[in-house]
Design an enzyme around this catalytic site. Structure first.
Site, PDB file in Angstrom:
ATOM      1  CG  ASP A  79      -1.925   1.072   1.270  1.00 34.49           C
ATOM      2  OD1 ASP A  79      -2.420   1.442   0.191  1.00 34.49           O
ATOM      3  OD2 ASP A  79      -2.257   1.557   2.378  1.00 34.49           O
ATOM      4  CG  HIS A  80      -0.585   5.050   0.170  1.00 31.61           C
ATOM      5  ND1 HIS A  80      -0.791   6.091  -0.709  1.00 31.61           N
ATOM      6  CD2 HIS A  80      -1.784   4.818   0.753  1.00 31.61           C
ATOM      7  CE1 HIS A  80      -2.059   6.473  -0.656  1.00 31.61           C
ATOM      8  NE2 HIS A  80      -2.683   5.709   0.217  1.00 31.61           N
ATOM      9  CG  HIS A 201      -6.700   5.011  -0.534  1.00 33.66           C
ATOM     10  ND1 HIS A 201      -5.385   4.738  -0.207  1.00 33.66           N
ATOM     11  CD2 HIS A 201      -6.956   4.288  -1.651  1.00 33.66           C
ATOM     12  CE1 HIS A 201      -4.874   3.897  -1.090  1.00 33.66           C
ATOM     13  NE2 HIS A 201      -5.814   3.619  -1.988  1.00 33.66           N
ATOM     14  N   GLY A 202      -8.911   6.030   3.069  1.00 33.53           N
ATOM     15  CA  GLY A 202      -9.428   6.822   4.172  1.00 33.53           C
ATOM     16  C   GLY A 202     -10.786   6.372   4.654  1.00 33.53           C
TER      17      GLY A 202
END
Length: 272
Positions: A79-80, A201-202
């Site tokens: 991720d990211h 996301h978030g």
């Protein structure tokens, strides 16, 4: 069971539940909770989590082993990741999907770097997620008020060949309250325009009912991290508060792990 790709999960279900691993207890809890829900799951390890452990391999190999012994389908996702080197390491370690995040780069550079990572990941049979700009909460392009433009999203997907796109629709990373206001009309517009799955996301900052509405509007991968950390931390605090003489980490981490597993089971039912 062997690891699967995220698109395999999406081929079987309309949406994939994705939860972030920070330490071993997270991986154990996420898989146990998903097993209780009889739901496939995406185990996510971020670049920041790898930095916390000093390297990607220790937490990745432990998570992979937990995933491979599960009785449900599990995808292992990076991720990211802002570093090409980290993406390449993840592919060597057997990750089945990656998110390459060049969102803080100028657009043309984002496109060229992302396209290169897509080509390399596809050679390994891995699924690739990317984004046009940072989702809110990361001190970058996507402050909470910023929104993804559908036309730009289509152009980015066509130029890079990504398999999924994280979009800015009102959520923000690292929220501890669940009161984010999603732009459901924008999600529906993006779903109609963009030919690949959309990623939220978030999602820790999004209430259950709004997660469901986002899925109905077109979201296909729902990422949750901070909310699980809040659940774990509350359980650990309770365990420590109940016995000031407690020193064995197993005695307070186990309640945290169990609490996360229960919440993953519940969220897998929401994210369906």
């Amino acid at each position: 069971m062997p690891l699967v790709t995220t698109d395999r999960i999406l081929a079987e279900r309309r949406v994939a539940a994705a939860f972030n691993v920070i330490q071993l207890e997270h991986a154990e809890a996420i898989v146990a909770g998903a097993e209780s829900a009889a739901s496939p799951v995406v185990l996510q390890i971020s670049e920041n989590a790898a930095k916390y452990h000093g390297a990607l391999a220790p937490i990745a190999l432990a998570s992979r082993r937990i995933a491979e012994t599960a009785n449900i389908d599990v995808a292992l996702h990076l991720d990211h990741a802002e570093s090409e080197a980290l993406v390449r390491e993840a592919l060597r370690l057997g990750f089945t999907s990656v998110m390459f995040d060049a969102a803080t780069s100028p657009y043309d550079e984002n496109v060229s770097r992302t396209a290169q990572m897509v080509a390399e990941a596809h050679e390994h049979g891995a699924w690739v997620e990317a984004e046009l700009g940072e989702i809110g909460g990361k001190d970058g392009a996507h402050a909470p008020g910023v929104r993804t433009d559908p036309d730009e999203a289509v152009a980015f997907v066509e130029a890079t060949g990504v398999d999924a796109l994280a979009v800015a629709v009102g959520s923000s990373h690292a929220m501890t309250s669940r009161d984010a206001a999603l732009d459901l009309d924008l999600i529906a517009s993006l779903r109609e325009a963009v030919p690949v799955p959309l990623v939220l996301h978030g999602s820790s900052g999004v209430a259950d009912a709004d997660i469901r509405r986002a899925i109905d509007a077109g979201m296909r991968k729902i990422n949750v991290s901070t909310h699980l950390n809040s659940i774990m931390t509350a359980a650990v605090r309770d365990a420590l508060a109940s016995n000031e003489r407690l020193v064995d980490p197993r005695k307070y981490l186990a309640p945290g792990r169990d609490a996360v597993a229960r919440e993953v089971t519940r969220l897998c039912e929401v994210i369906s």
